[in-house]
Design an enzyme around this catalytic site. Structure first.
Site, PDB file in Angstrom:
ATOM      1  N   ASP A  89      -5.133 -11.291   8.159  1.00  0.00           N
ATOM      2  CA  ASP A  89      -3.944 -12.150   8.095  1.00  0.00           C
ATOM      3  C   ASP A  89      -4.362 -13.468   7.450  1.00  0.00           C
ATOM      4  OD1 ASP A  89      -3.090 -10.087   9.707  1.00  0.00           O
ATOM      5  OD2 ASP A  89      -2.182 -11.372  11.232  1.00  0.00           O
ATOM      6  N   LYS A 151       4.114 -12.304   6.899  1.00  0.00           N
ATOM      7  CA  LYS A 151       4.107 -12.784   8.286  1.00  0.00           C
ATOM      8  C   LYS A 151       4.735 -14.166   8.313  1.00  0.00           C
ATOM      9  CE  LYS A 151       0.868 -13.423  12.163  1.00  0.00           C
ATOM     10  NZ  LYS A 151      -0.524 -13.189  12.612  1.00  0.00           N
TER      11      LYS A 151
END
Length: 214
Positions: A89, A151
């Protein structure tokens, strides 16, 4: 609906101890969550704790600001994968985006994507810091870079996911990129609302109420 397989169970507090990570992994195993999300320094520990389970390990890169050099992100991402991370991420470079330096935003993302090979890459776009047009542009660049997920937030800024923002992202990426809703999701009922509009993953922390209220 069993939402366990949607959950990224997250602990990224800078004061998190090894004991905290052990507890995080225990809860993730007990509840059958999709993954844990930890800082890169704790990937090796999480790997040991989750061996022989189906719980995956996410590691954050360039966290939480996203403004470090691309080469630094690439190195950290490679190390995290080497230590056992199943997913990466990374935080987008918001300064580049706001400068309209889209070539550098693309290179930042694509270099990390290339570095981690076939591992899934989530790009954290930090929606609370962007206007609608900037969110759309970040999504378009992510599409060009062939990332796996958008995200919504790091959890360290002034706000997280909203249903309105997720709908904007979904309209932009359609089904070409999955969406991870992150920030301010505290219970099952709220998580289900995001899943109903097309979110594939839900990022939560220890204050998430795992049991659905009657």
């Amino acid at each position: 609906m069993d939402i366990s397989k949607y959950i990224d169970y997250t602990l990224l507090n800078p004061t998190s101890t090894e004991r905290n990570i052990i507890d995080l992994c225990h809860v993730a195993k007990k509840n059958g969550f999709y993954s844990v999300c930890v800082s890169s320094s704790y990937v090796s520990l999480a790997k040991q704790l989750l061996e022989k389970t189906n719980v995956k390990i996410c590691s954050v890169i360039g966290f939480p600001l996203g403004s470090m050099a691309t080469a630094s992100k690439v190195y950290e991402a490679k190390q995290a994968v080497s230590d056992g991370a199943d997913e990466i991420d990374m935080v987008i470079n918001l300064g580049f985006l706001k400068s309209k330096n889209y070539v550098s935003v693309f290179k930042d993302i694509s270099d990390v994507k290339l570095a981690i090979g076939g591992k899934p890459l989530k790009v954290i776009v930090e929606v609370s810091e962007l206007n609608k047009n900037e969110i759309i542009k970040a999504c378009e660049i992510s599409l060009d870079a062939n990332v796996d997920y958008i995200k919504t937030s790091s959890g360290f800024s002034k706000g997280g996911a909203t249903l309105t923002v997720v709908k904007i992202i979904k309209k932009t990426v359609k089904n070409r990129i999955k969406i991870c809703a992150s920030g301010d999701i505290k219970d099952v009922e709220t998580a289900k609302k995001y899943i109903d509009i097309g979110v594939s993953r839900i990022n939560v922390s220890s204050d998430f109420k795992i049991k659905q209220t009657a």
